[in-house]
Design a protein around this motif. Structure first.
Motif, PDB file in Angstrom:
ATOM      1  N   ILE A 113       0.987  -0.896  -0.029  1.00  0.00           N
ATOM      2  CA  ILE A 113      -0.044   0.078   0.076  1.00  0.00           C
ATOM      3  C   ILE A 113       0.812   1.176  -0.114  1.00  0.00           C
ATOM      4  N   GLY A 114       0.797   1.867  -1.153  1.00  0.00           N
ATOM      5  CA  GLY A 114       1.776   2.954  -1.170  1.00  0.00           C
ATOM      6  C   GLY A 114       0.871   4.373  -0.882  1.00  0.00           C
ATOM      7  N   TYR A 115       1.595   5.400  -0.488  1.00  0.00           N
ATOM      8  CA  TYR A 115       1.010   6.570  -0.137  1.00  0.00           C
ATOM      9  C   TYR A 115       1.930   7.807  -0.314  1.00  0.00           C
ATOM     10  N   SER A 116       1.254   8.998  -0.575  1.00  0.00           N
ATOM     11  CA  SER A 116       2.065  10.201  -0.949  1.00  0.00           C
ATOM     12  C   SER A 116       2.401  11.013   0.390  1.00  0.00           C
ATOM     13  N   PRO A 117       3.797  11.383   0.803  1.00  0.00           N
ATOM     14  CA  PRO A 117       4.126  11.881   1.865  1.00  0.00           C
ATOM     15  C   PRO A 117       3.540  13.285   1.986  1.00  0.00           C
ATOM     16  N   GLY A 193       2.091   8.111 -11.295  1.00  0.00           N
ATOM     17  CA  GLY A 193       1.961   9.584 -11.618  1.00  0.00           C
ATOM     18  C   GLY A 193       0.991  10.187 -10.971  1.00  0.00           C
ATOM     19  N   ARG A 194      -0.102   9.819 -10.874  1.00  0.00           N
ATOM     20  CA  ARG A 194      -1.214  10.309 -10.170  1.00  0.00           C
ATOM     21  C   ARG A 194      -0.831  10.365  -8.792  1.00  0.00           C
ATOM     22  N   LEU A 195      -0.219   9.325  -8.152  1.00  0.00           N
ATOM     23  CA  LEU A 195      -0.070   9.474  -6.787  1.00  0.00           C
ATOM     24  C   LEU A 195       1.263  10.498  -6.624  1.00  0.00           C
ATOM     25  N   GLN A 196       2.177  10.639  -7.554  1.00  0.00           N
ATOM     26  CA  GLN A 196       3.296  11.475  -7.276  1.00  0.00           C
ATOM     27  C   GLN A 196       2.834  13.030  -7.465  1.00  0.00           C
ATOM     28  N   SER A 197       1.689  13.169  -8.328  1.00  0.00           N
ATOM     29  CA  SER A 197       1.364  14.345  -8.430  1.00  0.00           C
ATOM     30  C   SER A 197       0.483  15.002  -7.616  1.00  0.00           C
ATOM     31  N   GLY A 198      -0.073  14.071  -6.644  1.00  0.00           N
ATOM     32  CA  GLY A 198      -1.042  14.507  -5.521  1.00  0.00           C
ATOM     33  C   GLY A 198      -2.370  14.339  -5.865  1.00  0.00           C
TER      34      GLY A 198
END
Length: 291
Positions: A113-117, A193-198
């Motif tokens: 499960i990855g998440y954006s910091p 890309g969606r996760l990294q872009s917020g």
């Protein structure tokens, strides 16, 4: 005059045909699971080109989506790398077009499960159990289509296991909604890309993605362990079977295995399924060598 024109056109067509054939011989088209984009485009592809002088041409998408395109004759390739052995089965046998006669399991990657910091839920992932965070109001979750991508199917499978383990019968409904929930389901090649872009707070990714791209992630409990099992094969109608064999040889070589590990993939001893006799002789030694 017409005869001269016909001769000129014939010569031109022959020349173009020769150029196209030469291009086929110089290019290896690799169709691969979208979770391997970084590994293939920045690691294996460039290294293969340096080693062989051949051109690597990659195409990434959900494994089932690629298989459907192959079956429907919408896309051709030389090598197919999927994230699940079941995908190859859908391409084997007369009823399925005999596109695949054998495949090799060569690597694995657990689901995380990855998440954006930068997400307002980031601290919660550090202090609470991940399934509790995924139920918080307003959290934006991303996942892939279970009908088109093994990772999407693995996500649903893991959440069902979590519902049993944590005694929450409605966990799947609360976190994922319907299997094809349009608010969550995205093409595999766009999820990172969606996760990294917020645009997303969290998502389901393989360890090769979280490790390779430095995505903050939580590992599920061992009892919930679900993982990709990467396979490769040379497609029966490959335009460049010789180049395809050289690519597979490179990927399973010591250098290729090193690249896999560097990109967060767990290398396993190659295991053949299907007609082992159909595997090119040039690959027999590297398949038997193991990791």
């Amino acid at each position: 005059m017409l005869r001269k024109l016909f001769v000129c056109c014939t010569v031109l067509a022959a020349a173009l045909g020769t150029q196209a054939h030469a291009a086929d011989d110089d290019t290896v088209k690799v169709l691969y699971a979208g979770s391997l984009v970084n590994l293939m485009e920045r690691g294996v592809g460039p290294a293969f080109e340096r080693e062989t002088g051949l051109h690597f041409q990659g195409y990434a998408a959900g494994s089932n989506k690629i298989a459907n395109e192959i079956k429907g004759k919408l896309r051709r390739g030389d090598v197919f790398i999927s994230a699940s052995p079941k995908v190859n089965t859908s391409l084997m046998g007369t009823a399925n077009g005999n596109h695949v006669t054998w495949y090799i399991n060569f690597a694995e990657s657990p689901l995380m499960i990855g998440y954006s910091p930068q997400s307002r839920f980031a601290n919660d992932f550090k202090t609470k159990r991940w399934d509790e965070v995924l139920q918080e109001p307003g959290i934006r979750i991303g996942r892939t289509d279970p009908a088109l991508d093994p990772k999407g199917a693995f996500t649903v499978e893991m959440m069902k296991k979590a519902a049993e383990l944590y005694h929450q019968p409605d966990l799947v409904e609360k976190t994922l909604g319907a299997p094809e929930n349009p608010a969550q389901v995205l093409p595999e090649e766009t999820l990172v890309g969606r996760l990294q872009s917020g645009q997303l707070d969290a998502g389901f990714f393989y360890s090769t993605e979280t490790s390779d791209l430095k995505i903050a992630a939580v590992s599920p409990a061992p009892e919930l362990g679900v993982k990709a099992s990467y396979t490769l094969t040379i497609l029966a109608d490959a335009a460049n079977p010789t180049g395809a064999a050289r690519f597979v040889n490179f990927l399973l070589s010591a250098e290729g295995r090193t690249l896999l590990r560097e990109h967060g993939v767990d290398v396993v001893k190659p295991a053949v399924t299907g007609d082992a006799q159909a595997i090119p002789a040039s690959l027999q030694a590297v398949v038997e060598a193991g990791p």
